[in-house]
Design an enzyme around this catalytic site. Structure first.
Site: not given
Ligand code: SD4
Length: 342
Positions: A203, A231, A233
């Site tokens: 992210t 889903r 996050g």
């Molecule tokens: C998530 N936090 O969808 C995000 C993914 C992420 O590095 O940060 N990946 O859970």
């Protein structure tokens, strides 16, 4: 009768005293907590991962012109959102297990105004839709079709976000179809890691302080690769993937969102800074909280926190080695390795 009157009087007096006492305490606490009220190093912008450096450059252009941190973070994270080679944000993001690229994003400004989108499809700039939610609706979060409708109604165009590269990888993944969100570090060989799941999430979370000393933040992602349909996050959840308190500082996260949500991570980091911890200490304590909640799981996943305080001081901490973050201020334009627990 007079006893009763005295009793009532005493009760009223003690309640008043208690109330007053409470207020005094609350005020003292509040005053003591407000450690940060100056801006030493403004402007500054920091963001997660190496690719944050390019995003910082876009934000920096606006910050040095004296623009709002809010505009800077939006412009900054739009860079990886539009980059088809970045397979964890916006266009080119890896899909869910059914082949849909679904985006999560949120944005927050110095007045605690915020907006978010979850499970948004076919729109490249999820962050701008999050901003639309913040500015054009009475709500904080829109999901799925409704979020897309808002984007289209405001002139955004539909696009196919699934690039040939991500499609190819997904088809390869379908052969085993195992969801293992271990880690986002290519070169870290965890006991159960396998090719294809090592770098399945990255992210971008960005925090900035503008010349006026105001803070804002943005966070945007295509989420965990090959997640279940629907889903969501931590990234679009205010308090989990991002939090900004203009009196104290701001924080954002990257990694396995479920673990961040469980501890409301970014809000926790900001509250720890309010208690006087440096950004790095605050991030470390949040990471330790994750471990305390689930020591066995914590060894197998990655979570990283990144924080900026009202002095322009920054810091990060991660569960595992490999979390990096990019910083741009008057002195540096650099990518740093975060410290980690393991
Ligand atoms: C998530 N936090 O969808 C995000 C993914 C992420 O590095 O940060 N990946 O859970």
């Amino acid at each position: 009768m007079s006893d009763r009157r005295n009793f009532v009087k005493l009760t009223l007096l003690s309640s008043a005293a208690l109330l007053a006492g409470k207020n005094v305490l609350a005020q003292t606490d509040e005053l003591k907590d407000r450690t940060y009220d100056t801006k030493k190093d403004a402007p500054v912008v920091i963001s997660t991962w190496d690719f944050g450096q390019e995003a910082n450059a876009a934000a920096w252009k606006l910050l040095t012109k004296g623009e709002r941190a809010l505009d800077a973070v939006e412009a900054g994270v739009k860079v990886p959102e539009a980059d088809p080679k970045n397979q964890s944000v916006g266009l080119g993001g890896r899909p869910d297990r059914d082949g849909h690229v679904t985006l999560d994003a949120c944005i927050m400004d110095e007045d605690a105004r915020c907006g978010a989108v979850a499970c948004l499809e076919e729109i490249v700039h999820a962050i701008s839709v999050a901003r639309l939610v913040m500015e054009k609706t009475p709500h904080v979060m829109l999901a799925g079709e409704g979020a897309q409708q808002l984007a289209l109604a405001n002139g955004m165009k539909k696009a196919n976000l699934l690039t040939a590269e991500s499609l190819k990888e997904w088809k390869e993944w379908l052969k085993t179809a195992k969801y293992k969100p271990h880690n986002n570090i290519e070169n870290l060989k965890l006991p159960n890691s396998r090719p294809g799941d090592a770098r399945n999430h990255d992210t971008i979370g960005m925090l900035a302080m503008d010349k006026k000393g105001n803070l804002s933040g943005a966070c945007t992602t295509s989420g965990m690769a090959y997640k279940l349909r629907g889903r969501i996050g931590d990234s679009p959840i205010i308090g989990a993937g991002l939090y900004v308190d203009n009196e104290i500082g701001a924080a954002t996260s990257s990694g396995v969102g479920e673990e961040v949500i469980r501890i409301v991570g970014s809000h926790l980091v900001v509250e720890l800074m309010r208690r006087g911890h440096s950004p790095e200490e605050a991030c470390k304590k949040a990471v330790q909280r994750i471990v305390a909640k689930n020591p066995n799981m914590a060894k197998d996943v990655q979570v990283g926190f990144l924080a900026l305080n009202k002095h322009g001081e920054f810091g990060a901490y991660a569960l595992q080695k490999g979390f990096t973050y990019a910083v741009r201020n008057g002195a540096v334009d650099t990518v740093y390795d975060s410290k980690s627990l393991f």
